[in-house]
Motif scaffolding. Structure first.
Motif, PDB file in Angstrom:
ATOM      1  N   ALA A   1      -1.711  -3.232  -3.811  1.00  0.00           N
ATOM      2  CA  ALA A   1      -1.205  -3.442  -2.454  1.00  0.00           C
ATOM      3  C   ALA A   1      -0.936  -4.925  -2.229  1.00  0.00           C
ATOM      4  CB  ALA A   1      -2.220  -2.935  -1.427  1.00  0.00           C
TER       5      ALA A   1
ATOM      6  N   GLY B   1     -13.052   8.692  -3.274  1.00  0.00           N
ATOM      7  CA  GLY B   1     -11.915   8.300  -2.444  1.00  0.00           C
ATOM      8  C   GLY B   1     -11.285   7.020  -2.935  1.00  0.00           C
ATOM      9  N   ALA B   2     -10.406   6.455  -2.132  1.00  0.00           N
ATOM     10  CA  ALA B   2      -9.758   5.196  -2.515  1.00  0.00           C
ATOM     11  C   ALA B   2     -10.753   4.046  -2.430  1.00  0.00           C
ATOM     12  CB  ALA B   2      -8.557   4.923  -1.602  1.00  0.00           C
TER      13      ALA B   2
ATOM     14  N   ALA C   1      -9.439  -2.119   6.221  1.00  0.00           N
ATOM     15  CA  ALA C   1      -9.417  -3.519   6.661  1.00  0.00           C
ATOM     16  C   ALA C   1     -10.587  -3.757   7.620  1.00  0.00           C
ATOM     17  CB  ALA C   1      -8.083  -3.827   7.339  1.00  0.00           C
TER      18      ALA C   1
ATOM     19  N   ASP D   1      -7.856  10.720   6.478  1.00  0.00           N
ATOM     20  CA  ASP D   1      -8.515  12.015   6.397  1.00  0.00           C
ATOM     21  C   ASP D   1      -9.937  11.994   6.935  1.00  0.00           C
ATOM     22  OD1 ASP D   1      -9.519  10.461   4.432  1.00  0.00           O
ATOM     23  OD2 ASP D   1      -9.300  11.920   2.821  1.00  0.00           O
TER      24      ASP D   1
ATOM     25  N   VAL E   1      -9.226  -5.947  -6.122  1.00  0.00           N
ATOM     26  CA  VAL E   1      -8.625  -4.934  -5.245  1.00  0.00           C
ATOM     27  C   VAL E   1      -7.122  -4.851  -5.498  1.00  0.00           C
ATOM     28  CG1 VAL E   1      -8.089  -4.355  -2.840  1.00  0.00           C
ATOM     29  CG2 VAL E   1     -10.400  -5.103  -3.474  1.00  0.00           C
TER      30      VAL E   1
ATOM     31  N   ASP F   1     -12.711  10.319   6.331  1.00  0.00           N
ATOM     32  CA  ASP F   1     -13.941  10.237   5.543  1.00  0.00           C
ATOM     33  C   ASP F   1     -14.418   8.818   5.272  1.00  0.00           C
ATOM     34  OD1 ASP F   1     -11.948   9.549   3.799  1.00  0.00           O
ATOM     35  OD2 ASP F   1     -12.452  11.037   2.259  1.00  0.00           O
TER      36      ASP F   1
ATOM     37  N   ASP G   1     -10.205   6.503  10.481  1.00  0.00           N
ATOM     38  CA  ASP G   1      -9.593   7.188   9.347  1.00  0.00           C
ATOM     39  C   ASP G   1      -9.050   8.558   9.749  1.00  0.00           C
ATOM     40  OD1 ASP G   1      -8.826   7.246   6.630  1.00  0.00           O
ATOM     41  OD2 ASP G   1     -10.641   8.339   6.057  1.00  0.00           O
TER      42      ASP G   1
HETATM   43  N1  LIG Z   1      -3.649   0.908  -2.798  1.00  0.00           N
HETATM   44  C1  LIG Z   1      -4.575   0.383  -1.984  1.00  0.00           C
HETATM   45  N2  LIG Z   1      -4.923  -0.910  -2.049  1.00  0.00           N
HETATM   46  C2  LIG Z   1      -5.854  -1.409  -1.236  1.00  0.00           C
HETATM   47  N3  LIG Z   1      -6.509  -0.707  -0.310  1.00  0.00           N
HETATM   48  C3  LIG Z   1      -6.196   0.572  -0.195  1.00  0.00           C
HETATM   49  C4  LIG Z   1      -5.231   1.185  -1.001  1.00  0.00           C
HETATM   50  N4  LIG Z   1      -5.148   2.489  -0.649  1.00  0.00           N
HETATM   51  C5  LIG Z   1      -6.037   2.689   0.336  1.00  0.00           C
HETATM   52  N5  LIG Z   1      -6.667   1.528   0.611  1.00  0.00           N
HETATM   53  C6  LIG Z   1      -7.707   1.332   1.617  1.00  0.00           C
HETATM   54  O1  LIG Z   1      -8.598   2.413   1.586  1.00  0.00           O
HETATM   55  C7  LIG Z   1      -8.842   2.846   2.911  1.00  0.00           C
HETATM   56  C8  LIG Z   1      -9.162   4.321   2.938  1.00  0.00           C
HETATM   57  O2  LIG Z   1     -10.375   4.531   2.269  1.00  0.00           O
HETATM   58  P1  LIG Z   1     -11.042   5.988   2.223  1.00  0.00           P
HETATM   59  O3  LIG Z   1     -10.785   6.675   3.504  1.00  0.00           O
HETATM   60  O4  LIG Z   1     -12.449   5.828   1.836  1.00  0.00           O
HETATM   61  O5  LIG Z   1     -10.260   6.707   1.026  1.00  0.00           O
HETATM   62  P2  LIG Z   1      -9.246   7.969   1.057  1.00  0.00           P
HETATM   63  O6  LIG Z   1      -7.936   7.470   1.557  1.00  0.00           O
HETATM   64  O7  LIG Z   1      -9.190   8.378  -0.354  1.00  0.00           O
HETATM   65  O8  LIG Z   1      -9.831   8.982   1.959  1.00  0.00           O
HETATM   66  C9  LIG Z   1      -7.602   2.485   3.666  1.00  0.00           C
HETATM   67  O9  LIG Z   1      -7.869   2.302   5.031  1.00  0.00           O
HETATM   68  C10 LIG Z   1      -7.128   1.229   2.999  1.00  0.00           C
HETATM   69  O10 LIG Z   1      -7.658   0.085   3.609  1.00  0.00           O
END
Ligand SMILES: Nc1ncnc2c1ncn2[C@@H]1O[C@H](COP(=O)(O)OP(=O)(O)O)[C@@H](O)[C@H]1O
Ligand SMILES: Nc1ncnc2c1ncn2[C@@H]1O[C@H](COP(=O)(O)OP(=O)(O)O)[C@@H](O)[C@H]1O
Ligand SMILES: [Mg+2]
Ligand SMILES: [Mg+2]
Ligand SMILES: [Mg+2]
Ligand SMILES: [Mg+2]
Lengths: 209, 333, 333, 209
Positions: free
Chosen positions: A123, A78-79, A191, A35, A117, A37, A30
């Protein structure tokens, strides 16, 4: 073999260990295109999941996954937090009150997870996200008829190949998309974590046979 | 990694304790889930303005909580968006019956977590509206990205909408105003050196001694381009031009110019850069009517800066000038 | 060296231009010799408060010019005291007929240059008094040193004396008050990484990855001891203890606690350190009645922090709370 | 030979070049035990002195030194500005209106310079300051009877030895004193610049013979 609430809880605990072992690797992935995390976020979340499982013993596989979902949503951020949270939540809902899971239920659960998801994150395959691991996992699971362990092994193999396929891709979702072309030549951390989780679940199921 | 911390996993919680002790006249820190709220929350009959995001951008957002600005801030872990629980807790604490406006920076994580919280609050019959800020022109807003990031413009948005809420605007009016601000604000940033996230322990990206990263975000994400280091004239021009082109800003426009330090760039350099930006704008006949200079939207100790331009009109200027009393911004009575 | 500058020899002049543009409502920059003066100077009948020193400590002193604080600041080159000309020019611009108080940090260069200017002004029949601030407990005040340095306490002194001058105290009263502040204020600082002076081009001292420098000054002078890096608890204790012992501060004392970033330490860490200092003081029964947290007395981008304690009484507290309107400190009407 | 206003001005210009050449060395010495500005401060000051000499031609040696003094005071800043400024001012005053300097005047001037530095800075020999260079320079000059060039050569040699003697000292004045024991084993930048200036003056006088 059947797959009870206790089996699912044990599998989740094992997955938490895998996440902890791979924390630094996920942080590193990451850091390269995001970023930095992802590994720490998942470690924090799965730690909390283990604590939650220590204090309550949900009595169906669906209830276990629901607890996992809620805990991830409220601790990961986060995401990945809402995405994994929704995945586990949809899987839990798909399982309903079933006391034991067979291969069909497992396939349904993975399919529901993918649906969650995609619904949250919008996505598509090829966007370089966890969807690139989850989509081939679903397809592999659907194409397999066999035990829970066999279905999960197929899903894990699919996820692994799918994760690997993200390396050359240019990201179109998530933080890595800000990099444009510079996101290519990197493995997507989400992934990768999806593949790790499915592989761990498959190992747990295999060991339980 | 050298930092004044104890344990990377408790940095945010410990820092919030210090924030509360330093500013107990302005704010209260609610622990578990962590939320920073106005000391007098909820303010009856006022639209509550709530923001939040990963920590490490201080003074944003906790330092912007107080009369005339935010009612609550939800601090996530360093560079990680907060969870829906935190946002829900904030909404509960500050809802004064006139609805809650969530100000969300456009990152997938922030959007998804706030979205989840908003859904849950609406289920509890709290009137909630969300505005997403995406002012960073470094990111192309296309199908091929997660969309522009929210960066420096966030502080301006929070100040202006906070003032509107304070004067009694209703939720719909606050949303309309916020949309106007988002439509008229653009930013661009750069870095000379990367920040180090405590739980990572090494710099977020590696820059050579002769390189700079342009189009940088505020989370240690690498930027869009790595270029040879330039002098201040070159850096400022490179930040300003894409901003001006994007909206576009044109001759006669009245603007607020916000020259922001990413944390590690000292004021000596920041004022120098600000002076250049003022000159370049004057050259184009753009009228700088208000300015903000300092470290307000930071990325830990990242060395670098960003520029933000907001198109002003009489109402926005009046709201900018309206009294504010927070740790980081304070003026008027 | 990576900096947002054009030419090391014009950094200060260019930065002052940006400062003036950013704060034209508060201050004017007089070039050659460079002086930052209150926009409404001279204020008739008010004691004028003038300070100054090397640049690179921003917002001190230029960011502290305005109603309720300084009438003028004399910015020298980076880390080099200003010349007597600058001080003389400042005195001429701000003398409102009630005398001028010079606030001088205790460094040989500053003392000698201000002393020369004071002699010249007295020859012109301007009533001038000088107060030297020397709050740094890291330096032993003995025959064997140039005496304690003036560091963080300077900002507190300037605020309090500025308020007294604003309320109409005469020069003798301002001097007496200033002496009271100097007698009751103590500081100590440390660094995790050195600053880089533009005209030097490399860090002012070299610190290993596992070292910190304790008892540091604000000019990139090395400190008194190089120690292994410690965590925040250890760092704060190591700064606080010598301060407490020195005055000494004891149970029941009412104090202002000033937690200062040297520039490169982000607010996230600074608030964390502040929280620890508050707890350690509470443990000893010392009552923190007022606080200031932020980068106010910096050393360019130096990573590190300092703590300053000022013993308060009702009058000092009232003067601290009095309105102030400067770029860096602003409160009250 | 006699030493006229023009000779003194030429010597000052030559000294300005020496300062520029040694700027980095003086910065480096000051970086070690001070704040790294001594070389830059003196360079800025002597640059301004050269500009001042370009636009006005004082007609006595004393007037030249007075111009040097005033320019240094108003452009150098730091400790060295008032100290060197006072040194040149006292030297100028000691020379009065004399149109030419002989060896006795030169000795008087150096003596006055030392008096000025001590009056302003209150340092004694052994405090690790420019006094450690200037004091032996005065003693050497006083002990020498000969030409201006010979007096200055003796003073320069004294200053050089005096500067070298600062290396083992622990500083008791100026910024280096903050370091305590850690200031030992370093050459004092101000003593070094004093030695450089006197050496340059001696060379100028020698060349003019
Ligand atoms: N819109 C999305 N749909 C599906 N997976 C996503 C999406 N955006 C990000 N991701 C997944 O989230 C991962 C990042 O997670 P994380 O690092 O925990 O969150 P952040 O990007 O907020 O720091 C990415 O590597 C990707 O696989
Ligand atoms: N009290 C003093 N008396 C004589 N010389 C002094 C005194 N204090 C400092 N110096 C000289 O000044 C030199 C430092 O000059 P400079 O670096 O220009 O000033 P600053 O210390 O203000 O940065 C020291 O090396 C020392 O020789
Ligand atoms: Mg991430
Ligand atoms: Mg993140
Ligand atoms: Mg200096
Ligand atoms: Mg120096």
């Amino acid at each position: 073999m059947g797959c009870t609430a206790a089996d699912v809880a044990a599998a989740v605990r094992a997955a938490a260990e895998v996440v902890a072992e791979h924390r630094d690797e996920l942080v590193e992935l990451d850091r390269a295109i995001g970023d930095g995390d992802h590994g720490e976020n998942l470690r924090r979340g799965f730690n909390a999941v283990v604590s939650a499982l220590d204090t309550s013993t949900p009595d169906t596989p669906g209830a276990v996954l629901k607890l996992v979902a809620k805990t991830l949503i409220s601790t990961v951020g986060g995401a990945a937090g809402p995405l994994y949270g929704t995945a586990f939540l949809r899987a839990a809902t798909a399982l309903g009150d079933a006391a034991e899971l067979g291969p069909a239920e497992v396939t349904t659960a993975i399919e529901a997870a993918l649906g969650g998801v995609v619904a949250r994150g919008k996505a598509a395959v090829g966007d370089k996200t966890m969807v690139d691991a989850l989509d081939p996992a679903v397809r592999a699971a659907t194409a397999t008829s066999g035990s829970v362990a066999e279905v999960l092994a197929a899903a894990a193999a699919g996820a692994q190949a799918g994760a690997a396929s993200t390396v050359p891709l240019v990201a179109r979702k998530g933080r890595a998309s800000y990099l444009g072309e510079r996101s290519a030549d990197h493995l997507d951390p989400g992934a990768r974590s999806t593949a790790l989780l499915l592989a761990s679940f498959a190992r747990s199921a295999g060991a339980g046979q | 990694m050298k930092k004044i911390i104890n344990d990377p996993s408790t940095v945010v919680a410990e820092s919030l304790r210090g924030l509360e002790l330093a500013h107990s006249d302005l704010l209260t820190v609610v622990p578990e889930p962590a939320v920073v709220v106005r000391v007098d929350a909820p303010v009856r009959g006022k639209v509550a303005v709530v923001s939040g995001g990963g920590s490490g951008h201080e003074p944003m957002h906790g330092g912007l909580v107080g009369p005339g600005m935010l009612d609550a801030a939800c601090p996530g872990p360093v560079f990680t968006s907060p969870t829906p629980d935190q946002v829900q807790a904030a909404i509960e604490r500050v809802d004064g019956g006139a609805g809650v406006l969530l100000i969300v920076k456009n990152y997938t994580g922030d959007v998804l977590n706030f979205e989840t919280a908003a859904e849950l609050a609406q289920a509890e019959d709290v009137e909630v509206a969300t505005i997403v800020i995406d002012d960073d022109v470094a990111v192309k807003d296309s199908l091929y990205t997660a969309g522009r990031r929210g960066v420096g413009g966030t502080v301006l948005l929070e100040k202006i909408v906070g003032a509107a809420a304070e004067r009694g605007d209703d939720l719909a009016a606050c949303v309309a105003l916020a949309e106007r601000v988002v439509a008229g604000v653009r930013s661009m940033g750069m870095a000379l050196a990367a920040p180090t996230v405590p739980h990572v322990g090494e710099p977020s990206f590696d820059l050579g001694e002769d390189e700079m990263e342009v189009g940088i975000g505020i989370h240690g994400e690498p930027g869009r381009a790595r270029l040879p280091v330039d002098n201040a004239e070159g850096i400022v021009a490179r930040l300003l031009e894409p901003i001006l082109e994007d909206l576009p800003f044109t001759e006669g426009d009245r603007v607020l110019l916000f020259t922001n330090s990413m944390g590690g760039t000292p004021l000596l350099e920041l004022y120098l850069a600000h002076g250049i930006a003022e000159r370049l704008l004057a050259d184009r006949g753009i009228v700088v009517e208000r300015r903000l200079v300092g470290p307000f939207v930071t990325s830990l100790e990242m060395q670098g800066m960003s520029l933000t331009l907001l198109r002003l009109d009489d109402e926005l200027t009046e709201l900018w000038d309206a009294p504010v009393r927070t740790a980081a911004l304070r003026w008027g009575s």
